[in-house]
Design a protein around this motif. Structure first.
Motif, PDB file in Angstrom:
ATOM      1  N   LYS A 196       0.832  -1.209   0.000  1.00 39.23           N
ATOM      2  CA  LYS A 196       0.000   0.000   0.000  1.00 39.23           C
ATOM      3  C   LYS A 196       0.863   1.253   0.000  1.00 39.23           C
ATOM      4  O   LYS A 196       0.611   2.218  -0.748  1.00 39.23           O
ATOM      5  N   LYS A 197       1.899   1.249   0.846  1.00 45.17           N
ATOM      6  CA  LYS A 197       2.780   2.415   0.899  1.00 45.17           C
ATOM      7  C   LYS A 197       3.564   2.567  -0.406  1.00 45.17           C
ATOM      8  O   LYS A 197       3.795   3.689  -0.870  1.00 45.17           O
ATOM      9  N   ALA A 198       3.973   1.443  -0.985  1.00 44.15           N
ATOM     10  CA  ALA A 198       4.720   1.498  -2.241  1.00 44.15           C
ATOM     11  C   ALA A 198       3.868   2.086  -3.367  1.00 44.15           C
ATOM     12  O   ALA A 198       4.324   2.945  -4.130  1.00 44.15           O
ATOM     13  N   VAL A 199       2.632   1.611  -3.453  1.00 43.58           N
ATOM     14  CA  VAL A 199       1.727   2.118  -4.472  1.00 43.58           C
ATOM     15  C   VAL A 199       1.474   3.608  -4.250  1.00 43.58           C
ATOM     16  O   VAL A 199       1.415   4.409  -5.199  1.00 43.58           O
ATOM     17  N   ARG A 250       3.483   5.725  -3.107  1.00 44.08           N
ATOM     18  CA  ARG A 250       4.645   6.511  -3.528  1.00 44.08           C
ATOM     19  C   ARG A 250       4.887   6.412  -5.031  1.00 44.08           C
ATOM     20  O   ARG A 250       5.844   6.999  -5.543  1.00 44.08           O
ATOM     21  N   GLY A 251       4.048   5.617  -5.706  1.00 42.28           N
ATOM     22  CA  GLY A 251       4.175   5.513  -7.156  1.00 42.28           C
ATOM     23  C   GLY A 251       5.137   4.437  -7.632  1.00 42.28           C
ATOM     24  O   GLY A 251       5.506   4.418  -8.810  1.00 42.28           O
ATOM     25  N   LEU A 252       5.527   3.526  -6.754  1.00 36.05           N
ATOM     26  CA  LEU A 252       6.429   2.446  -7.162  1.00 36.05           C
ATOM     27  C   LEU A 252       5.666   1.335  -7.879  1.00 36.05           C
ATOM     28  O   LEU A 252       4.485   1.113  -7.625  1.00 36.05           O
ATOM     29  N   LYS A 253       6.390   0.625  -8.744  1.00 33.97           N
ATOM     30  CA  LYS A 253       5.825  -0.520  -9.457  1.00 33.97           C
ATOM     31  C   LYS A 253       6.843  -1.664  -9.444  1.00 33.97           C
ATOM     32  O   LYS A 253       8.055  -1.443  -9.359  1.00 33.97           O
ATOM     33  N   ALA A 254       6.322  -2.875  -9.555  1.00 35.02           N
ATOM     34  CA  ALA A 254       7.219  -4.023  -9.702  1.00 35.02           C
ATOM     35  C   ALA A 254       7.893  -3.954 -11.056  1.00 35.02           C
ATOM     36  O   ALA A 254       7.321  -3.460 -12.028  1.00 35.02           O
ATOM     37  N   LYS A 255       9.120  -4.444 -11.132  1.00 39.24           N
ATOM     38  CA  LYS A 255       9.836  -4.436 -12.406  1.00 39.24           C
ATOM     39  C   LYS A 255       9.132  -5.375 -13.391  1.00 39.24           C
ATOM     40  O   LYS A 255       8.575  -6.406 -13.007  1.00 39.24           O
ATOM     41  N   PRO A 256       9.169  -5.042 -14.672  1.00 41.43           N
ATOM     42  CA  PRO A 256       8.371  -5.802 -15.657  1.00 41.43           C
ATOM     43  C   PRO A 256       8.826  -7.244 -15.852  1.00 41.43           C
ATOM     44  O   PRO A 256       8.053  -8.060 -16.346  1.00 41.43           O
ATOM     45  N   TRP A 257      10.064  -7.550 -15.499  1.00 48.66           N
ATOM     46  CA  TRP A 257      10.537  -8.924 -15.690  1.00 48.66           C
ATOM     47  C   TRP A 257      10.215  -9.837 -14.502  1.00 48.66           C
ATOM     48  O   TRP A 257      10.536 -11.015 -14.518  1.00 48.66           O
TER      49      TRP A 257
END
Length: 940
Positions: A491-494, A496-503
Motif C-alpha cells: 500500500k505504501k509502495a503504491v 509513492r508511485g512504485l511498481k514491480a519491475k516488468p521482468w
C-alpha cells in the motif's frame, strides 16, 4: 488393552465425563513427571493408553517415564498416532497403494475390505495448482480451470477413495494449503473417540505424508512427516516404530524488535539448529519469550523443523493456544476440553512452573533477530539483509560455472543420448550440495553482469535479476503478521508511485481463504494486485516447483546470455533445481521482503542503503520509507482478522464446489484400473508376492548406478517439477499420445509408477560422478562405460540380472518426505544405498521399500576409500546381522572389486534401526508386511 498402572480415570468438563489415561498414576513409581518435556509426556500417554503386552509393555512405559536426557537413543517404542494427514501429491500414490493392496488381498484369498484406514485419514488437495497465469485479475480462475483439466482423472480417483474407504475424507482443491487447513480446522489438540459408549480423551497426534506436517507442533500437537508408505501402515493400524528421542530445549526470551518478522526468526532458528545438529531429535521451545510469540509465529517456526533437521519442533499448550482455538472458530466445548485435559495431565505451560530436563539447551534472545534471507541453495544458509548483495557477488562465479553455454550445449547433446565428458566437471562437483553463501567481500573473479534488453522495451535483465517473486508456501502465507505486513508495504509502495519491475513474475498463493478475507477487509488486496501479486490459487505453488513458465522473452534472455537469475519466495525450500529449472539462485524471505525485491527487480542491491526505486515525485524511495511498523500491523490484525471468517470458510469444507461434486466417480470396493491411463496405474509392488516372504538374499555382483556427493536431497532423487519432452518420462508420455502441453508435473503423476520411475534421479541439477561432465539423470553402463540415462541403464542391468547400489556422501535424502525417493530407486533395481549419513525420514522410507541403508565407517567415504564406482560390489554378513536381531552387532563388510581383480574391503553399519524395521525389510517392505499380517488375521 492392558492397564498395568490403573491409569484409566474420569475427567469432568462442563458437566460431561471423559475417560483419560492419567500420567500421575506413575508418580508412586518414583517417576518425576515435572522433569519430562511436554513432547515426551504425549508419548508417555500414548504408551499408557495403548499398552497391550505385545507392542507396548509395562516395561516400555517405565523406561520412557524414567527417560535419561543424556543417553543415546536405544529404547524402541511403538507410537500410534491418532490420525493421518496427507496432501494430494503424496496422498494419491498412498491411495493407489491401498487400492493395489485390495487387489492383492483378493488375489491371495482374503477380504479386500480389510484394507481400510483404521485411523482417521484426511487428505487436502493443495499441491496441483500451478502458476500458469500471474499478474492478472483472472489468474485464479484460469489456474483453477487448468488444474481441473489436468487433474480430472486424479480427482475422480480420490473421490472414489472417499466413497470406497471408511475413515477417509478429502478436502477439495482451492481450499488452502494442507498444513494451514490442519492448523485452522482439522487439528483437535485433544482427540476423542467412543469406547464402550464412553468418550475417551487423549492428545491429538498425527503423522503426515508431507515433511512440513510439523507446522501443527505450533499448536501443541505432536506430529511429523513420514513417507507415504509409513503413513499407509499407520492408517492400517500398524504402530510407528521409533527410538525414544533426545529432546533439545530451545529457550526463547525477549520479543522481536521493530523491523524483524517471524520469517527472520525462523531463518535464525534454522541456522542455529542446523549448526547444532538435531537430526533424529525432538526440539521443544520454552521460556518467557513464548509470552510474546503469537500462535502463527510458533507455527512458522514449527513448520521449518525439516529444514533444521529435527523430527519435530514443538510448543506446549498454553493461553496462546486457547486464544488461537477461539480465534479460528473452534467450538467452546472443545476449547474447554483442551484446557481441562492439558492442566490435568501436566501438559499446560504455566508461568513459574519448573523447567523440564532436556538433552541440551539452546538460547535465543528474540530482540537480537535481524531481517534476513536464506540462499541461494539451502534454507539454513541465512544472510542478513545488509549482506545479501555482497553474498550474491561472492557466489555468482560458482553459480555461473554450472550454467555456461558450453554446458548447455553439452546437455543438449546428452538429451540426444550422446553425452560426452566435460573437463570442467570437477569444478562443478566442488559446489555440489550446499552452495550456501558465507557473506564476505565481493569475489574479484566474478564475471561482470551482462545485460539483455527485453523485446518489449520495458527494461533489461542481467545476473541477479529477480524473475520470480512469490508469496507462497505453508510457512508464511497464513501468518497474519507477515501477510498484513506485505499488504501494508504494498500500500505504501503504491502510494509513492512504485511498481514491480516488468521482468518479475509476481504471485500470491494464500494458505487459506481466510487470508483473502482479512486482506480484503483491511483494504490491502487492491495494493497487492496493483503490484502484480494477484491471487493465483489456494495451494502450494512456487515453493514446490509449481511456479509455472517464465515468459518467452525472459527465457530467451536467460539462455542467450547464460544469466544467473533469481527467485525470492516466502517458502521453506530453495534447493537447486526446485523452484524453476531456469532460475539458478533462490532466496527465502518474508512476504514483505518478497514484495520489496519485486520492486527492486534484483538481488544485487543493498536494501538497507540503496533505494528501491524512484517515487512519482522524483525522489528516491528506500525500504525504510515503506516498511510497516509493528503497531500498524497489530492494529490491522485486531481490526480485520476475526473468528467468524474462519467459521464461515470452513462451514462446508469437505463439500467442494459444483465442479468438484460433478466429477464422474467410479464405484465398487475394487478400483477399475484403466490400462490406458497415464495418471493412475496399478503398481507392481505385490506382483508375485506369496503368503510367506522369501529368505533375505545377500547382495553380490552389484554395480553402482550413481556416485553422489553431500547434501543429496529428495529433490535430486524423486521426480519433481515439470516433465521435459526429451526425458524418458516425456518420451513415455509422447508414445501414449500425450502432447507436451498436457504433460502436467511429476507430482501430479505420482499415481503412475511408469512415469515416476523414469524421472527418478533425473533432476537437472543432479551431478552423478559416474558420468563426469553431465548434469541430470545420466550414468555409465558398466562394464562397457557408455553414457546413458539412469532409467535405460537400470533396464539393461535388470535384463542382465545385476543388482544396483548407490554411493553417497553426508545427509543423503535430506528435504521433503517424498516416498518416491524410495519407491523410484526400488523400481530401478537399487538394493542398497551406502552413504556417510542419512536424513531421518528418507532412511526410514528406504527400509520401508526393502532397500538396505548402509553407513560408511567414521572417516570413510568413497574418495578416501579410493572408490571410483566402476567396481563390482558384494555385501557380506547381512543375513547374520538380521537373524541375530542386532545381537551380533550391525556391521557388515563391503567388498569392492575392480576390473583388474584388486579388492577394497571396508565395514559399514546397517541402518535398519529397530527390530520392527527388520521385519519390514525381511518382507520386502512395510506394505508387504502389513498385507501379510492382515491376511493372516483374516485366516484366523
Amino acid at each position: 488393552m492392558a492397564d498395568s498402572f490403573q491409569s484409566r480415570a474420569s475427567l469432568q468438563v462442563d458437566g460431561r465425563s471423559y475417560q483419560i489415561y492419567r500420567l500421575d498414576c506413575l508418580s508412586g513409581r518414583g517417576v518425576d513427571l515435572a522433569r519430562l518435556p511436554f513432547s515426551l509426556k504425549i508419548l508417555l500417554e500414548n504408551l499408557l493408553r495403548c499398552e497391550d503386552g505385545v507392542t507396548v509393555t509395562a516395561d516400555d512405559v517405565l523406561k520412557l517415564a524414567n527417560w535419561d536426557p543424556k543417553a543415546e537413543p536405544t529404547d524402541e517404542i511403538a507410537f500410534r498416532p491418532a490420525r493421518v494427514l496427507m496432501q494430494d501429491f503424496t496422498g494419491v500414490p498412498a491411495i493407489v497403494d491401498l487400492a493395489a493392496m485390495r487387489d492383492a488381498m483378493a488375489r491371495l484369498g482374503g477380504d479386500p475390505k480389510r484394507i481400510n484406514p483404521l485411523q482417521p485419514a484426511e487428505l487436502v488437495i493443495d499441491h496441483s495448482v500451478q502458476v500458469d497465469e500471474a499478474g492478472s485479475a483472472l489468474a485464479l480462475l484460469k489456474n483453477t480451470e487448468l488444474e481441473y483439466q489436468r487433474n480430472q482423472e486424479r480427482y475422480a480417483f480420490l473421490r472414489w477413495g472417499q466413497k470406497g474407504f471408511d475413515n477417509f475424507r478429502v478436502v477439495p482443491p482451492e481450499t488452502g494449503i494442507v498444513h494451514q487447513v490442519n492448523l485452522e480446522y482439522l487439528a483437535r489438540v485433544v482427540f476423542t473417540r467412543e469406547e464402550d459408549g464412553t468418550p475417551v480423551a487423549y492428545p491429538d497426534t498425527l503423522v503426515g505424508t508431507d515433511s512440513h506436517t510439523t507446522m501443527i507442533n505450533g499448536l501443541g500437537v505432536l506430529g511429523w512427516g513420514v513417507g507415504g508408505i509409513e503413513a499407509e501402515a499407520a492408517m492400517l493400524g500398524q504402530p510407528v516404530s521409533m527410538l525414544v528421542p533426545q529432546v533439545i530445549g530451545f529457550k526463547l526470551s525477549g520479543r522481536l524488535p521493530e523491523g524483524a518478522t517471524a520469517t527472520d526468526l525462523v531463518l535464525t532458528v534454522t541456522q542455529m539448529l542446523r549448526r547444532r545438529g538435531v537430526v533424529g531429535k525432538f526440539v521443544e521451545f520454552f521460556g518467557d519469550g513464548l509470552d510474546h510469540l503469537p500462535l502463527a509465529d510458533r507455527a512458522t517456526i514449527a513448520n521449518m523443523a525439516p529444514e533444521y533437521g529435527a523430527t519435530c519442533g514443538i510448543f506446549p499448550i498454553d493461553a496462546e493456544t486457547l486464544r488461537y482455538l477461539e480465534l479460528s472458530g473452534r467450538p467452546a466445548d472443545q476449547i474447554a476440553l483442551v484446557e481441562a485435559y492439558a492442566r490435568e495431565q501436566g501438559m499446560y505451560r504455566a508461568t513459574g512452573a519448573p523447567e523440564p530436563s532436556f538433552t541440551d539447551v539452546m538460547d535465543l534472545d528474540l530482540s537480537t533477530v535481524e531481517p534476513s534471507l536464506a540462499g541461494p541453495k539451502r534454507p539454513q544458509d541465512r544472510v542478513t539483509l545488509g549482506e545479501v548483495k555482497a553474498g550474491f557477488a561472492h557466489v555468482l562465479s560458482q553459480l555461473i560455472k554450472g550454467s555456461d553455454k558450453a554446458q548447455a550445449a553439452e546437455l543438449a547433446r546428452q538429451t540426444g543420448g550422446k553425452a560426452t565428458t566435460d573437463p570442467k566437471a570437477e569444478d562443478r562437483l566442488e559446489t555440489e550440495g550446499g552452495g550456501g553463501v558465507a557473506p564476505g567481500a565481493e569475489d574479484p573473479h566474478a564475471p561482470a553482469a551482462e545485460s539483455h534488453p527485453l523485446t518489449n522495451g520495458r527494461g533489461s535483465i542481467t545476473h541477479g535479476s529477480v524473475v520470480i517473486a512469490a508469496i507462497t508456501s505453508c510457512t508464511n502465507t497464513s501468518n497474519p503478521s507477515v501477510m498484513i505486513g506485505a499488504g501494508l508495504l504494498a500500500k505504501k509502495a503504491v502510494g509513492r508511485g512504485l511498481k514491480a519491475k516488468p521482468w518479475v513474475k509476481a504471485s500470491l498463493a494464500p494458505g487459506s481463504k481466510v487470508v483473502t478475507d482479512y486482506l480484503d477487509d483491511s483494504g490491502l488486496s487492491a495494493s497487492l494486485d496493483a503490484l502484480g501479486f494477484n491471487t493465483v490459487g489456494y495451494g502450494c505453488t512456487t515453493c514446490i516447483g509449481n511456479s509455472g513458465p517464465l515468459s518467452k522473452e525472459i527465457t530467451q534472455a536467460i539462455h542467450e546470455d547464460d544469466l544467473v537469475t533469481v527467485s525470492v519466495l516466502s517458502g521453506n525450500r530453495n534447493f537447486e533445481g526446485r523452484i524453476n529449472s531456469e532460475v539458478k539462485a533462490n532466496y527465502l524471505a518474508s512476504p514483505p521482503l518478497v514484495v520489496a525485491y519485486a520492486l527492486a527487480g534484483t538481488i544485487d542491491i543493498d536494501l538497507t542503503r540503496e533505494p528501491l526505486g524512484t517515487g512519482e515525485d522524483g525522489t528516491p524511495v528506500y525500504l525504510k520509507d515503506i516498511w510497516p511498523t509493528q503497531k500498524d500491523v497489530q492494529e490491522t490484525i485486531l481490526k480485520s482478522v476475526r473468528s467468524e471468517m474462519y467459521r464461515r470458510k470452513y462451514a462446508e469444507v469437505f463439500q467442494g464446489d459444483e465442479r468438484w461434486r460433478s466429477l464422474p466417480t467410479p464405484e465398487g470396493d475394487l478400483y477399475e484400473w484403466d490400462d490406458a491411463s497415464t495418471y493412475v496405474k496399478n503398481p507392481p509392488y505385490f506382483l508375485g508376492m506369496g503368503i510367506e516372504p522369501e529368505p533375505v538374499q545377500e547382495i553380490e555382483g552389484a554395480r553402482v548406478l550413481a556416485l553422489l556427493g553431500d547434501s543429496i536431497t529428495t529433490d535430486h532423487i524423486s521426480p519433481a517439477g515439470s516433465i521435459k519432452v526429451q526425458s524418458p518420462a516425456g518420451q513415455y508420455l509422447r508414445e501414449r499420445g500425450v502432447e507436451p502441453a498436457d504433460f502436467n508435473s511429476y507430482g501430479s503423476r505420482r499415481g503412475n509408477h511408469e512415469v515416476m520411475v523414469r524421472g527418478t534421479f533425473a533432476n537437472v541439477r543432479l551431478r552423478n560422478q559416474m558420468a563426469p561432465g553431465t548434469e541430470g539423470g545420466f550414468t555409465r553402463m558398466l562394464p562397457e562405460g557408455d553414457v546413458t540415462t539412469i532409467f535405460e541403464a537400470s533396464e539393461e542391468y535388470a535384463r542382465r540380472g545385476v543388482p544396483l547400489i548407490i554411493l553417497a556422501g553426508k545427509e543423503y535424502g535430506s528435504g521433503s518426505s517424498r516416498d518416491w525417493a524410495a519407491k523410484g530407486p526400488k523400481l530401478l533395481g537399487v538394493r542398497a544405498v551406502i552413504a556417510e549419513s542419512f536424513e531421518r525420514i528418507h532412511r526410514s522410507n528406504l527400509v520401508g521399500m526393502g532397500i538396505l541403508p548402509l553407513q560408511f565407517g567414521a572417516g570413510d567415504d568413497p574418495k578416501s576409500l579410493g572408490l571410483t564406482g566402476e567396481e563390482a560390489f558384494a555385501i557380506e554378513g547381512l543375513k547374520a546381522v538380521l537373524d541375530s536381531g542386532f545381537a551380533s552387532g550391525r556391521q557388515v563388510e563391503v567388498i569392492a572389486t575392480s576390473d583388474d581383480g584388486a579388492t577394497t574391503r571396508f565395514p559399514a553399519t546397517v541402518r535398519i534401526d529397530t527390530p520392527q524395521e527388520i521385519k519390514y525389510y525381511e518382507h520386502g517392505g512395510i506394505l508387504s508386511y502389513v498385507l501379510r499380517q492382515l491376511l493372516k488375521g483374516a485366516r484366523g
